[in-house]
Each structure stands twice: as structure tokens, then as C-alpha cells.
Design a protein around this motif. Structure first.
Motif, PDB file in Angstrom:
ATOM      1  N   UNK A  50      64.090  22.926  16.727  1.00  0.00           N
ATOM      2  CA  UNK A  50      63.453  22.434  17.934  1.00  0.00           C
ATOM      3  C   UNK A  50      63.033  23.585  18.841  1.00  0.00           C
ATOM      4  N   UNK A  51      63.749  24.694  18.813  1.00  0.00           N
ATOM      5  CA  UNK A  51      63.395  25.840  19.647  1.00  0.00           C
ATOM      6  C   UNK A  51      61.980  26.304  19.334  1.00  0.00           C
ATOM      7  N   UNK A  52      61.629  26.371  18.057  1.00  0.00           N
ATOM      8  CA  UNK A  52      60.275  26.785  17.685  1.00  0.00           C
ATOM      9  C   UNK A  52      59.240  25.820  18.239  1.00  0.00           C
ATOM     10  N   UNK A  53      59.545  24.521  18.192  1.00  0.00           N
ATOM     11  CA  UNK A  53      58.635  23.527  18.752  1.00  0.00           C
ATOM     12  C   UNK A  53      58.432  23.769  20.246  1.00  0.00           C
ATOM     13  N   UNK A  54      59.521  23.982  20.965  1.00  0.00           N
ATOM     14  CA  UNK A  54      59.431  24.225  22.404  1.00  0.00           C
ATOM     15  C   UNK A  54      58.627  25.482  22.700  1.00  0.00           C
ATOM     16  N   UNK A  55      58.891  26.551  21.948  1.00  0.00           N
ATOM     17  CA  UNK A  55      58.186  27.813  22.185  1.00  0.00           C
ATOM     18  C   UNK A  55      56.686  27.663  21.953  1.00  0.00           C
ATOM     19  N   UNK A  56      56.303  27.008  20.867  1.00  0.00           N
ATOM     20  CA  UNK A  56      54.891  26.781  20.582  1.00  0.00           C
ATOM     21  C   UNK A  56      54.266  25.914  21.668  1.00  0.00           C
ATOM     22  N   UNK A  57      54.918  24.815  21.994  1.00  0.00           N
ATOM     23  CA  UNK A  57      54.393  23.906  23.003  1.00  0.00           C
ATOM     24  C   UNK A  57      54.213  24.609  24.345  1.00  0.00           C
ATOM     25  N   UNK A  58      55.232  25.322  24.793  1.00  0.00           N
ATOM     26  CA  UNK A  58      55.140  26.002  26.089  1.00  0.00           C
ATOM     27  C   UNK A  58      54.110  27.131  26.075  1.00  0.00           C
ATOM     28  N   UNK A  59      53.990  27.827  24.956  1.00  0.00           N
ATOM     29  CA  UNK A  59      52.975  28.887  24.870  1.00  0.00           C
ATOM     30  C   UNK A  59      51.586  28.291  25.070  1.00  0.00           C
ATOM     31  N   UNK A  60      51.310  27.158  24.447  1.00  0.00           N
ATOM     32  CA  UNK A  60      49.990  26.534  24.589  1.00  0.00           C
ATOM     33  C   UNK A  60      49.839  25.929  25.980  1.00  0.00           C
ATOM     34  N   UNK A  61      50.826  25.192  26.453  1.00  0.00           N
ATOM     35  CA  UNK A  61      50.740  24.607  27.794  1.00  0.00           C
ATOM     36  C   UNK A  61      50.555  25.683  28.859  1.00  0.00           C
ATOM     37  N   UNK A  62      51.223  26.809  28.683  1.00  0.00           N
ATOM     38  CA  UNK A  62      51.183  27.873  29.688  1.00  0.00           C
ATOM     39  C   UNK A  62      50.099  28.918  29.417  1.00  0.00           C
ATOM     40  N   UNK A  63      49.126  28.561  28.601  1.00  0.00           N
ATOM     41  CA  UNK A  63      48.055  29.504  28.265  1.00  0.00           C
ATOM     42  C   UNK A  63      46.938  29.543  29.304  1.00  0.00           C
ATOM     43  N   UNK A  64      47.089  28.794  30.385  1.00  0.00           N
ATOM     44  CA  UNK A  64      46.083  28.800  31.456  1.00  0.00           C
ATOM     45  C   UNK A  64      46.766  28.992  32.806  1.00  0.00           C
ATOM     46  N   UNK A  65      47.464  30.121  32.983  1.00  0.00           N
ATOM     47  CA  UNK A  65      48.194  30.329  34.240  1.00  0.00           C
ATOM     48  C   UNK A  65      47.268  30.695  35.400  1.00  0.00           C
ATOM     49  N   UNK A  66      47.779  30.518  36.605  1.00  0.00           N
ATOM     50  CA  UNK A  66      47.101  30.994  37.799  1.00  0.00           C
ATOM     51  C   UNK A  66      47.745  32.338  38.126  1.00  0.00           C
ATOM     52  N   UNK A  67      46.943  33.393  38.120  1.00  0.00           N
ATOM     53  CA  UNK A  67      47.452  34.737  38.392  1.00  0.00           C
ATOM     54  C   UNK A  67      46.772  35.272  39.644  1.00  0.00           C
ATOM     55  N   UNK A  68      47.573  35.617  40.648  1.00  0.00           N
ATOM     56  CA  UNK A  68      47.054  36.088  41.930  1.00  0.00           C
ATOM     57  C   UNK A  68      46.034  35.112  42.514  1.00  0.00           C
ATOM     58  N   UNK A  69      46.331  33.819  42.379  1.00  0.00           N
ATOM     59  CA  UNK A  69      45.467  32.785  42.928  1.00  0.00           C
ATOM     60  C   UNK A  69      44.236  32.453  42.103  1.00  0.00           C
ATOM     61  N   UNK A  70      44.078  33.096  40.949  1.00  0.00           N
ATOM     62  CA  UNK A  70      42.905  32.859  40.107  1.00  0.00           C
ATOM     63  C   UNK A  70      43.312  32.223  38.790  1.00  0.00           C
ATOM     64  N   UNK A  71      42.647  31.120  38.431  1.00  0.00           N
ATOM     65  CA  UNK A  71      42.932  30.502  37.132  1.00  0.00           C
ATOM     66  C   UNK A  71      42.486  31.417  35.985  1.00  0.00           C
ATOM     67  N   UNK A  72      43.289  31.489  34.955  1.00  0.00           N
ATOM     68  CA  UNK A  72      42.958  32.258  33.755  1.00  0.00           C
ATOM     69  C   UNK A  72      43.083  31.333  32.551  1.00  0.00           C
ATOM     70  N   UNK A  73      42.597  31.788  31.402  1.00  0.00           N
ATOM     71  CA  UNK A  73      42.680  30.963  30.199  1.00  0.00           C
ATOM     72  C   UNK A  73      42.729  31.856  28.969  1.00  0.00           C
ATOM     73  N   UNK A  74      43.898  31.935  28.354  1.00  0.00           N
ATOM     74  CA  UNK A  74      44.076  32.774  27.161  1.00  0.00           C
ATOM     75  C   UNK A  74      43.333  32.218  25.957  1.00  0.00           C
ATOM     76  N   UNK A  75      42.923  30.956  26.008  1.00  0.00           N
ATOM     77  CA  UNK A  75      42.230  30.331  24.884  1.00  0.00           C
ATOM     78  C   UNK A  75      40.712  30.380  25.025  1.00  0.00           C
ATOM     79  N   UNK A  76      40.233  31.149  25.968  1.00  0.00           N
ATOM     80  CA  UNK A  76      38.801  31.235  26.215  1.00  0.00           C
ATOM     81  C   UNK A  76      38.424  32.704  26.413  1.00  0.00           C
TER      82      UNK A  76
END
Length: 166
Positions: free
Chosen positions: A1-27
Motif C-alpha cells: 500500500x505504501x507504493x500506492x500512496x507514494x504514486x498517488x501523492x506524487x501525481x496529486x502533488x504534481x501541480x504545487x503552488x510555489x511562491x504564490x504561482x501555480x506550477x505543473x510537473x506534468x506540463x
């Protein structure tokens, strides 16, 4: 299950807001490399596009802004689990087109996490943040993606607000 969580969170968290600006690791330019190195995928444009669709729909589902699961259903449409029998028992092999394998794994990971840890997958309580967490605390009351970042910020804001009004 740990691998599932890590994969899921990596994808969910692939569009963080950094210094007030949205980013997208998948784009963009680095998406191919990010998918290959972080997720172990192929990094093709088709795979990145499917991952973005899955991520965006999961964001909406987790935040409760939609109950539409069309992108998730479409993602799973051509996936099949095939049994492999050995002396150790039965193992299930995922069969899916190569560019759809990783998005399918993300949807399966989401399903498993939400089933086995019901109510523990949530968005960070900081509305300016776009990160997600799986709450493993005993009481199930974790609110922030990180106590050091968002938790600290939100508590400092609440403290300042109390001081101004009281």
C-alpha cells in the motif's frame, strides 16, 4: 500500500503552488523527464495528458467540487487484470496499452487508498496550497500537507488574527 500512496501523492502533488504561482510537473519541457524519473513512466505526451486528466479529476473529487468520474472511467476502460498462477498463489498482472499503464495505476492506487484508509486522503487545509496528504495520525485530524510549511503558516495567521481582534 505504501507504493500506492507514494504514486498517488506524487501525481496529486504534481501541480504545487510555489511562491504564490501555480506550477505543473506534468506540463512543459520537464514533464517527460519528471514522469520517467519520479513515476517510472514512459514520459510520452499521451501519457502526460492522461495523467493530467486523472490528476485533475481526482483533485475535484477529493475537494468535493464534483462527483463526475468520466475521466477515471475512460482511463480504466481498456485495462484488464489477468491472473498468473504459481506455486506461491495467484498474482494479478495488469494489461493495458503502454501509455495508459501509469494513469491506470494511479486510479487503482486512489481506489485502494480511499477504500483502505477511508476519509484519510484529503487536500491541505491551506486554501492557497494545492497539495494533498494521506492522514496517518491516530485521531485522523491532520489538516496540512506539512506542519513545517502550511501548518506553521496557518497557525501563525490564526494567532495574528486573534491578537488583532482580541
Amino acid at each position: 500500500m505504501v507504493e500506492d500512496e507514494e504514486l498517488l501523492l506524487a501525481v496529486l502533488n504534481s501541480a504545487p503552488v510555489i511562491d504564490g504561482r501555480p506550477t505543473d510537473a506534468l506540463r512543459g519541457e520537464g514533464a517527460t523527464e519528471w514522469v520517467r524519473t519520479t513515476l517510472g513512466g514512459r514520459g510520452t505526451e499521451a501519457e502526460c495528458e492522461r495523467l493530467r486528466l486523472v490528476r485533475d479529476e481526482l483533485h475535484s473529487l477529493i475537494r468535493g467540487t464534483t462527483s463526475d468520474t468520466a475521466a477515471l472511467t475512460t482511463t480504466l476502460r481498456r485495462a484488464r487484470l489477468r491472473p498468473e498462477v504459481s506455486s506461491a498463489g495467484v498474482a494479478w498482472e495488469l494489461e493495458t496499452p503502454p501509455d495508459e499503464r501509469l494513469p491506470v495505476c494511479v486510479v487503482l492506487a486512489w481506489s485502494r487508498v480511499t477504500t483502505e484508509l477511508a476519509g484519510r486522503l484529503r487536500a491541505c487545509a491551506n486554501e492557497e496550497c494545492n497539495l494533498y496528504l494521506v492522514d496517518h495520525s491516530r485521531p485522523g485530524t491532520a489538516r496540512w500537507c506539512s506542519m513545517a510549511a502550511c501548518g506553521n503558516r496557518m497557525k501563525a495567521r490564526a494567532h495574528a488574527r486573534r491578537r488583532r481582534t482580541g
